[in-house]
Enzyme design. Structure first.
Site, PDB file in Angstrom:
ATOM      1  N   GLY A  34      -7.346  47.301 -54.010  1.00  0.00           N
ATOM      2  CA  GLY A  34      -8.762  47.615 -53.901  1.00  0.00           C
ATOM      3  C   GLY A  34      -9.154  48.810 -54.747  1.00  0.00           C
ATOM      4  O   GLY A  34     -10.201  48.811 -55.408  1.00  0.00           O
ATOM      5  N   SER A  44      -4.267  34.746 -50.593  1.00  0.00           N
ATOM      6  CA  SER A  44      -2.840  35.046 -50.673  1.00  0.00           C
ATOM      7  C   SER A  44      -2.065  33.741 -50.771  1.00  0.00           C
ATOM      8  O   SER A  44      -2.562  32.668 -50.407  1.00  0.00           O
ATOM      9  CB  SER A  44      -2.401  35.828 -49.425  1.00  0.00           C
ATOM     10  N   GLY A  99     -12.129  48.238 -48.692  1.00  0.00           N
ATOM     11  CA  GLY A  99     -10.730  48.649 -48.677  1.00  0.00           C
ATOM     12  C   GLY A  99     -10.262  49.199 -49.999  1.00  0.00           C
ATOM     13  O   GLY A  99      -9.151  48.919 -50.456  1.00  0.00           O
ATOM     14  N   TYR A 112      -3.085  36.108 -39.935  1.00  0.00           N
ATOM     15  CA  TYR A 112      -3.133  36.606 -41.311  1.00  0.00           C
ATOM     16  C   TYR A 112      -3.201  35.429 -42.283  1.00  0.00           C
ATOM     17  O   TYR A 112      -4.060  35.390 -43.176  1.00  0.00           O
ATOM     18  CB  TYR A 112      -1.916  37.470 -41.627  1.00  0.00           C
ATOM     19  N   ASN A 117      -9.769  52.456 -51.074  1.00  0.00           N
ATOM     20  CA  ASN A 117      -9.213  53.800 -51.196  1.00  0.00           C
ATOM     21  C   ASN A 117      -7.756  53.788 -51.642  1.00  0.00           C
ATOM     22  O   ASN A 117      -7.192  54.831 -51.972  1.00  0.00           O
ATOM     23  CB  ASN A 117      -9.332  54.551 -49.861  1.00  0.00           C
ATOM     24  N   THR A 118      -7.128  52.593 -51.685  1.00  0.00           N
ATOM     25  CA  THR A 118      -5.727  52.534 -52.085  1.00  0.00           C
ATOM     26  C   THR A 118      -5.399  51.136 -52.606  1.00  0.00           C
ATOM     27  O   THR A 118      -6.175  50.198 -52.439  1.00  0.00           O
ATOM     28  CB  THR A 118      -4.802  52.866 -50.889  1.00  0.00           C
ATOM     29  N   GLY A 119      -4.238  51.005 -53.270  1.00  0.00           N
ATOM     30  CA  GLY A 119      -3.698  49.715 -53.667  1.00  0.00           C
ATOM     31  C   GLY A 119      -4.565  48.895 -54.601  1.00  0.00           C
ATOM     32  O   GLY A 119      -5.217  49.422 -55.509  1.00  0.00           O
TER      33      GLY A 119
END
Length: 455
Positions: free
Chosen positions: A91, A243, A85, A292, A87-89
């Site tokens: 990560g 989290s 993951g 989640y 490709n953004t944020g």
């Protein structure tokens, strides 16, 4: 001590509804504390009241290989990392941080287009850190030789995709230095092609299978520190993204009721124990409304179980909470809300600090299992605050009240006690056994296994 969860007076987990009730107080706490600290920075003689940021010191990290091979044939034995993951944020920033430190980072993403674009952005950032002679500019942790690249699509909601990725990786590489299980989604309810609940599979079960299939490569890795700082050599490092919501994954709350083929209501699963049935229930479509949060507790227990099973062979696993991050996940909110989030949330680069520390930092050789990025009111008592590390892991907190872990003053990365089941190691083994069942059988057998949880 048994695995049965304690009653309301001693329940180790908060009710799911409590999370929403704590959000507004957490926002107010973050606003007041951050504004106060900002004002204090302009007042003389208040340094003792200021909160510093713990940064990952270069001498407190693994040294990437990037050296000629022992055979002297000129080949490079590069340090290899995989970030899912990415490709953004968070990560993306984790992958960029590893590349800046000399690692060859594989961006494991579902989309080839997005993965290649992200790799291009990281590589351009690396070039911007060099002058025309390839010297370091503007970053004290920059190490030449790192890069980022897209290797092959990886969809964690598909066991076939995970196996395909690992098969191709095995054909090209013999070892893996770092694995960061970062990818995740928050949407719940859909069913994957494997018959599992999409959030729990994407966030956890897919990563479980990925890690197991790559374990032989992680065991062959050789991670070393700078000479004179730590003489020990480690095998691969595994980071599992958790989290603050792991505090809100009780086993004694009612899961969703189900209806059988005859139209009769079945009683909900309500064992009160984080046992194998609980985890199979988390993976069962339509049974849990908190997959989640359960996936984020699973990430911590998975790290515990990995250390128990493979720690004697050099493997180390850490669970990392990136914090509340201001990213494009909030793009559909109003401009006013986005501005508020920008003020109270940390940046993706700050959010990546715990993942990077877990991936390459000199984690103390004790029971450390969880890193989070916020200041907590009290340091953990009864523990020596000093470590063998230079500066990166001096902060050590006990079990926090969740409100101060939702938001607050950013401190970089702090060792913190997570909220575990009464018998964490029994639950971690139950989680492992459940995932072994889910990933080792075909779809038809898996369907029968899950149906036992809803009938």
């Amino acid at each position: 001590m048994t695995m049965k969860e304690r009653n309301d007076d001693g329940q180790p987990y908060f009710a799911r509804a409590t999370f929403m009730r704590l959000c507004l107080p957490a926002v107010l706490y973050s606003l007041v504390s951050n504004v106060s600290l900002k004002l204090l920075s302009f007042v003389p003689f208040t340094s003792r009241f200021r909160i510093g940021v713990e940064k990952l010191h270069p001498k407190d990290c693994f040294v990437p290989n990037n050296l000629p091979s022992p055979g002297g044939d000129g080949d490079k034995s590069n340090s290899i990392a995989i970030v899912t993951g990415s490709n953004t944020g968070v990560g993306f920033e984790t992958a960029a941080g590893l590349a800046e430190r000399g690692y060859h980072v594989i961006l494991a993403c579902r989309s080839r287009v997005k993965g290649e674009a992200a790799a291009d952005r990281i590589n351009r950032r690396l070039e911007s850190l060099k002058d025309n002679k390839g010297n370091q500019l503007g970053s004290r942790h920059f190490v030449r030789g790192g890069s980022a690249f897209f290797f092959h699509p990886l969809d964690l909601a598909s066991f076939a995709s995970v196996r395909s990725f690992c098969g191709l990786f095995s054909e090209k590489y013999n070892y893996l230095n770092v694995l960061v299980n970062n990818a995740g989604i928050s949407s719940q309810g859909d069913v994957t092609e494997d018959g599992l609940e999409i959030c729990f599979q994407s966030n956890f079960v897919g990563h479980f299978l990925l890690t197991k299939l790559l374990m032989k490569h992680l065991l062959k890795a050789k991670n070393r520190y700078q000479p004179g700082t730590c003489n020990e050599e480690e095998a691969g490092r595994i980071v599992n993204l958790s989290s603050v919501t792991h505090h809100f994954a009780p086993a004694n709350e009612r899961k969703l009721s189900t209806t059988d083929s005859a139209g009769s209501k079945n009683p909900p699963l309500n064992s009160g124990i984080h046992d194998q049935d609980f985890w199979l229930g988390s993976a069962s479509p339509g049974l849990s409304s908190s997959t989640y949060r359960e996936s984020k507790l699973a990430a911590i227990l998975f790290s515990m179980e990995l250390n128990k099973r493979y720690g004697g062979r050099g493997i180390r696993s850490i669970a990392a909470n990136p914090g509340s991050v201001s990213s494009d996940i909030w793009r559909n909110k109003s401009s006013l809300m986005r501005k508020l989030y920008t003020f109270i949330h940390i940046t993706p680069q700050q959010g990546a600090s715990t993942s990077l520390a877990g991936a390459i930092g000199a984690i103390p050789k004790d029971d450390t299992i969880y890193l989070q990025p916020y200041w907590q009111p009290e340091l953990q008592r009864g523990k020596d605050q000093s470590t063998t590390s230079i500066s990166s892991f001096r902060l050590r907190y006990g079990l926090p009240f969740p409100m101060t872990e939702i938001l607050g003053p950013y401190v970089g990365c702090a060792i913190t006690e997570p909220r575990l089941p009464v018998d964490g190691y029994t639950s971690s083994q139950a989680l492992w056994n459940a995932c072994e069942q889910l990933t080792s059988v075909g779809k038809d057998s898996r369907k029968g296994l899950l149906s036992n949880k809803v009938e």
